[in-house]
Design an enzyme around this catalytic site. Structure first.
Site, PDB file in Angstrom:
ATOM      1  N   LYS A 107      -2.120   4.534  13.978  1.00 11.38           N
ATOM      2  CA  LYS A 107      -3.502   4.523  13.483  1.00 11.38           C
ATOM      3  C   LYS A 107      -4.138   5.902  13.688  1.00 11.38           C
ATOM      4  O   LYS A 107      -4.900   6.372  12.837  1.00 11.38           O
ATOM      5  CB  LYS A 107      -4.327   3.447  14.204  1.00 11.38           C
ATOM      6  CG  LYS A 107      -4.009   2.028  13.779  1.00 11.38           C
ATOM      7  CD  LYS A 107      -4.288   1.745  12.302  1.00 11.38           C
ATOM      8  CE  LYS A 107      -5.757   1.630  11.978  1.00 11.38           C
ATOM      9  NZ  LYS A 107      -5.981   1.309  10.540  1.00 11.38           N
ATOM     10  N   PRO A 131       4.377  -3.427  28.257  1.00 13.89           N
ATOM     11  CA  PRO A 131       4.740  -2.042  28.593  1.00 13.89           C
ATOM     12  C   PRO A 131       3.630  -1.080  28.135  1.00 13.89           C
ATOM     13  O   PRO A 131       3.129  -1.192  27.022  1.00 13.89           O
ATOM     14  CB  PRO A 131       6.014  -1.797  27.773  1.00 13.89           C
ATOM     15  CG  PRO A 131       6.523  -3.146  27.395  1.00 13.89           C
ATOM     16  CD  PRO A 131       5.341  -4.064  27.344  1.00 13.89           C
ATOM     17  N   TYR A 144       1.559   1.421  17.869  1.00 14.80           N
ATOM     18  CA  TYR A 144       0.472   1.005  16.970  1.00 14.80           C
ATOM     19  C   TYR A 144      -0.651   2.040  16.969  1.00 14.80           C
ATOM     20  O   TYR A 144      -1.067   2.529  15.911  1.00 14.80           O
ATOM     21  CB  TYR A 144      -0.078  -0.365  17.403  1.00 14.80           C
ATOM     22  CG  TYR A 144      -1.455  -0.636  16.865  1.00 14.80           C
ATOM     23  CD1 TYR A 144      -1.669  -0.774  15.494  1.00 14.80           C
ATOM     24  CD2 TYR A 144      -2.567  -0.721  17.713  1.00 14.80           C
ATOM     25  CE1 TYR A 144      -2.946  -0.991  14.982  1.00 14.80           C
ATOM     26  CE2 TYR A 144      -3.842  -0.940  17.209  1.00 14.80           C
ATOM     27  CZ  TYR A 144      -4.024  -1.068  15.848  1.00 14.80           C
ATOM     28  OH  TYR A 144      -5.288  -1.271  15.347  1.00 14.80           O
ATOM     29  N   THR A 180      -9.410   1.926  14.755  1.00 18.55           N
ATOM     30  CA  THR A 180      -9.485   1.200  16.019  1.00 18.55           C
ATOM     31  C   THR A 180      -9.921   2.089  17.181  1.00 18.55           C
ATOM     32  O   THR A 180      -9.701   3.310  17.139  1.00 18.55           O
ATOM     33  CB  THR A 180      -8.089   0.612  16.338  1.00 18.55           C
ATOM     34  OG1 THR A 180      -8.081   0.098  17.657  1.00 18.55           O
ATOM     35  CG2 THR A 180      -6.995   1.662  16.222  1.00 18.55           C
ATOM     36  N   ASP A 181     -10.464   1.459  18.224  1.00 22.79           N
ATOM     37  CA  ASP A 181     -10.794   2.221  19.444  1.00 22.79           C
ATOM     38  C   ASP A 181      -9.532   2.679  20.178  1.00 22.79           C
ATOM     39  O   ASP A 181      -9.588   3.568  21.030  1.00 22.79           O
ATOM     40  CB  ASP A 181     -11.687   1.389  20.376  1.00 22.79           C
ATOM     41  CG  ASP A 181     -11.103   0.049  20.806  1.00 22.79           C
ATOM     42  OD1 ASP A 181      -9.955  -0.257  20.446  1.00 22.79           O
ATOM     43  OD2 ASP A 181     -11.806  -0.695  21.523  1.00 22.79           O
ATOM     44  N   GLU A 182      -8.385   2.062  19.862  1.00 23.50           N
ATOM     45  CA  GLU A 182      -7.171   2.363  20.621  1.00 23.50           C
ATOM     46  C   GLU A 182      -6.677   3.795  20.422  1.00 23.50           C
ATOM     47  O   GLU A 182      -5.869   4.280  21.208  1.00 23.50           O
ATOM     48  CB  GLU A 182      -6.054   1.374  20.264  1.00 23.50           C
ATOM     49  CG  GLU A 182      -6.424  -0.034  20.630  1.00 23.50           C
ATOM     50  CD  GLU A 182      -5.242  -0.972  20.726  1.00 23.50           C
ATOM     51  OE1 GLU A 182      -4.100  -0.506  20.795  1.00 23.50           O
ATOM     52  OE2 GLU A 182      -5.482  -2.192  20.742  1.00 23.50           O
ATOM     53  N   ASN A 205     -11.697  -7.315  17.744  1.00 21.48           N
ATOM     54  CA  ASN A 205     -12.378  -8.332  16.933  1.00 21.48           C
ATOM     55  C   ASN A 205     -11.926  -9.730  17.342  1.00 21.48           C
ATOM     56  O   ASN A 205     -10.810  -9.906  17.841  1.00 21.48           O
ATOM     57  CB  ASN A 205     -12.005  -8.168  15.458  1.00 21.48           C
ATOM     58  CG  ASN A 205     -12.811  -7.096  14.745  1.00 21.48           C
ATOM     59  OD1 ASN A 205     -13.127  -7.232  13.581  1.00 21.48           O
ATOM     60  ND2 ASN A 205     -13.152  -6.024  15.433  1.00 21.48           N
ATOM     61  N   ILE A 219       0.818  -1.221   0.000  1.00 27.59           N
ATOM     62  CA  ILE A 219       0.000   0.000   0.000  1.00 27.59           C
ATOM     63  C   ILE A 219       0.852   1.271   0.000  1.00 27.59           C
ATOM     64  O   ILE A 219       0.339   2.361  -0.242  1.00 27.59           O
ATOM     65  CB  ILE A 219      -1.035   0.055   1.152  1.00 27.59           C
ATOM     66  CG1 ILE A 219      -0.370   0.009   2.530  1.00 27.59           C
ATOM     67  CG2 ILE A 219      -2.094  -1.021   0.990  1.00 27.59           C
ATOM     68  CD1 ILE A 219      -1.294   0.488   3.640  1.00 27.59           C
ATOM     69  N   VAL A 237      -0.978 -14.846  30.532  1.00 26.61           N
ATOM     70  CA  VAL A 237      -1.903 -13.738  30.823  1.00 26.61           C
ATOM     71  C   VAL A 237      -1.048 -12.584  31.343  1.00 26.61           C
ATOM     72  O   VAL A 237      -0.329 -12.730  32.338  1.00 26.61           O
ATOM     73  CB  VAL A 237      -2.953 -14.171  31.869  1.00 26.61           C
ATOM     74  CG1 VAL A 237      -3.804 -12.989  32.299  1.00 26.61           C
ATOM     75  CG2 VAL A 237      -3.821 -15.294  31.303  1.00 26.61           C
TER      76      VAL A 237
HETATM   77  O1  DAU Z   1      -9.085  -2.558  20.468  1.00 25.63           O
HETATM   78  C1  DAU Z   1      -8.906  -2.876  19.109  1.00 25.63           C
HETATM   79  C2  DAU Z   1      -7.557  -3.478  18.943  1.00 25.63           C
HETATM   80  O2  DAU Z   1      -7.605  -4.788  19.490  1.00 25.63           O
HETATM   81  C3  DAU Z   1      -7.105  -3.528  17.498  1.00 25.63           C
HETATM   82  O3  DAU Z   1      -6.979  -2.225  17.003  1.00 25.63           O
HETATM   83  C4  DAU Z   1      -5.745  -4.234  17.408  1.00 25.63           C
HETATM   84  O4  DAU Z   1      -5.355  -4.343  16.055  1.00 25.63           O
HETATM   85  C5  DAU Z   1      -5.861  -5.606  18.025  1.00 25.63           C
HETATM   86  O5  DAU Z   1      -4.598  -6.240  18.019  1.00 25.63           O
HETATM   87  C6  DAU Z   1      -6.410  -5.524  19.455  1.00 25.63           C
HETATM   88  O6  DAU Z   1      -5.431  -4.972  20.358  1.00 25.63           O
HETATM   89  P1  DAU Z   1      -5.158  -5.588  21.799  1.00 25.63           P
HETATM   90  O7  DAU Z   1      -3.801  -5.202  22.213  1.00 25.63           O
HETATM   91  O8  DAU Z   1      -6.279  -5.293  22.731  1.00 25.63           O
HETATM   92  O9  DAU Z   1      -5.254  -7.174  21.403  1.00 25.63           O
HETATM   93  P2  DAU Z   1      -4.403  -8.443  21.870  1.00 25.63           P
HETATM   94  O10 DAU Z   1      -5.123  -9.641  21.322  1.00 25.63           O
HETATM   95  O11 DAU Z   1      -2.962  -8.306  21.564  1.00 25.63           O
HETATM   96  O12 DAU Z   1      -4.564  -8.427  23.438  1.00 25.63           O
HETATM   97  C7  DAU Z   1      -5.832  -8.423  24.071  1.00 25.63           C
HETATM   98  C8  DAU Z   1      -5.587  -8.278  25.558  1.00 25.63           C
HETATM   99  O13 DAU Z   1      -4.984  -9.483  26.027  1.00 25.63           O
HETATM  100  C9  DAU Z   1      -4.629  -7.163  25.912  1.00 25.63           C
HETATM  101  O14 DAU Z   1      -5.060  -6.551  27.124  1.00 25.63           O
HETATM  102  C10 DAU Z   1      -3.297  -7.860  26.130  1.00 25.63           C
HETATM  103  C11 DAU Z   1      -3.703  -9.233  26.636  1.00 25.63           C
HETATM  104  N1  DAU Z   1      -2.827 -10.353  26.249  1.00 25.63           N
HETATM  105  C12 DAU Z   1      -2.472 -10.475  24.931  1.00 25.63           C
HETATM  106  C13 DAU Z   1      -1.660 -11.518  24.514  1.00 25.63           C
HETATM  107  C14 DAU Z   1      -1.249 -11.657  23.061  1.00 25.63           C
HETATM  108  C15 DAU Z   1      -2.431 -11.283  27.201  1.00 25.63           C
HETATM  109  O15 DAU Z   1      -2.788 -11.177  28.394  1.00 25.63           O
HETATM  110  N2  DAU Z   1      -1.630 -12.311  26.789  1.00 25.63           N
HETATM  111  C16 DAU Z   1      -1.213 -12.462  25.499  1.00 25.63           C
HETATM  112  O16 DAU Z   1      -0.450 -13.429  25.199  1.00 25.63           O
END
Ligand code: DAU
Length: 315
Positions: A120, A247, A116, A91-93, A146, A17, A172
């Site tokens: 965005k 972090p 990130y 994203t909401d972030e 999602n 892109i 976690v």
């Molecule tokens: O809120 C929308 C966003 O959701 C999107 O814009 C992002 O593209 C998408 O990656 C997602 O971001 P998060 O950082 O919230 O998603 P993630 O699946 O990485 O993590 C979800 C939650 O779980 C977050 O609080 C971190 C935690 N986590 C994540 C991973 C990978 C854990 O506790 N353990 C893990 O191994």
């Protein structure tokens, strides 16, 4: 994709892109009625590890998409020009981190906190600027977390499901108390379709299903489903391991979806529980899809300066 790839109106082009000339060529050949810009680097932990790709793809890439779409749109006339839309999917972030109360609305000030979300946020600002300055007919959507089939195993729900299926420890972050607002992917797709067809030019729409859960509740929910589907491994909760926190970990996201509900009549069809059941079943039935990723692209290792064990280690 296999169910649409033989359709006469489907074609796939793999282009960067950031390569504006390539995007312009694709638009000139396909002559679309609209552009939906979903391409992004999306994983927070990867952005912590290597922000370069996020600045490049999400900011420079969005700039190239906007310029290519502008030139294409300027070359249209009549009904095609009036009907054209550029839908930017975000994203909401971008809104930052909430405390225990409240929810993000379309007028919440931007306060991104990770490489990130900052990238965005920058892309959202570019889109708004191209609308205000050049009149590009844009619609902007901001969505919550999602989940569903085909989600790359770096994200929480597929990662935990796959690791639990393999009898590996389930990382976690921190105490698992962070809160995300979950939306089944097909409900996101239906919202995007409405934003494209009925969204007002220059407007933003927040998308979310009022499905807040702590991370620990999500992980426990996956474990309970696996206890039911794969009783041999029960109780899967024994695999839960609390690891060093991300972090700058945003505490809570929550979307206020009243605008898209009232103006575009959008409603999610899936509850978190029904969507999670479908999702876990999908990962159980599609091992070859994720196994190929684990073999080639991503082994499930902790990203973003953490210390959790990679796939292959046991709890
Ligand atoms: O809120 C929308 C966003 O959701 C999107 O814009 C992002 O593209 C998408 O990656 C997602 O971001 P998060 O950082 O919230 O998603 P993630 O699946 O990485 O993590 C979800 C939650 O779980 C977050 O609080 C971190 C935690 N986590 C994540 C991973 C990978 C854990 O506790 N353990 C893990 O191994």
């Amino acid at each position: 994709m296999s169910d649409v790839e033989n359709h006469s109106r489907y074609s796939l082009e793999k282009v960067d892109i950031c390569d504006r000339a390539a995007i312009e060529r694709v638009l000139a050949e396909a002559r679309p009625r609209a552009v939906m810009h979903l391409a992004a680097e999306s994983h927070v932990d990867r952005s912590i590890e290597k922000p370069d790709d996020f600045v490049q793809t999400n900011i420079v890439g969005t700039y190239a998409m906007l310029e290519a779409a502008m030139n294409y749109w300027l070359g249209l006339d009549g009904e095609a020009k009036t009907a054209f839309r550029f839908v930017h999917v975000s994203t909401d972030e971008v809104f930052g981190s909430l405390g225990d109360e409240g929810a993000f609305t379309e007028t919440t000030p931007y306060q991104p906190r990770s490489p990130y979300s900052a990238s965005k946020a920058a892309s959202d600002h570019l889109v708004q600027a191209w609308h205000a300055t050049y009149g590009l007919p844009t619609v902007l959507t901001n969505c919550s977390n999602n989940f569903g089939p085909y989600q790359f195993p770096e994200k929480l729900i597929p990662l935990i499901t796959i690791k639990a299926l393999r009898g590996e420890s389930l990382p976690v972050y921190g105490k698992g108390a962070n809160i995300r607002d979950w939306l089944y992917v097909e409900d996101h797709a239906s919202a995007l379709r409405l934003a494209l067809e009925k969204g007002a030019i220059g407007e933003c729409y927040n998308i979310g299903a009022r499905s807040e859960r702590t991370n620990l509740d999500v992980v426990r929910g996956i474990c309970k489903l696996l206890d039911e589907f794969v009783p041999d491994g029960a109780p899967h909760e024994r695999l839960i391991t609390f690891v060093e926190d991300r972090p700058g970990h945003d505490y809570r996201y929550a979307m206020d979806p009243r605008k898209i509900e009232s103006e575009l009549a959008w409603r999610p069809r899936e509850s978190f529980e029904s969507g999670l059941r479908k999702t876990v079943q999908w990962y159980l039935q599609n091992r070859s899809w994720w196994q190929a990723i684990l073999d080639k692209t991503y082994r499930g290792e902790r990203l973003g300066r953490g210390k959790a064990p990679a796939l292959g280690s046991t709890a």
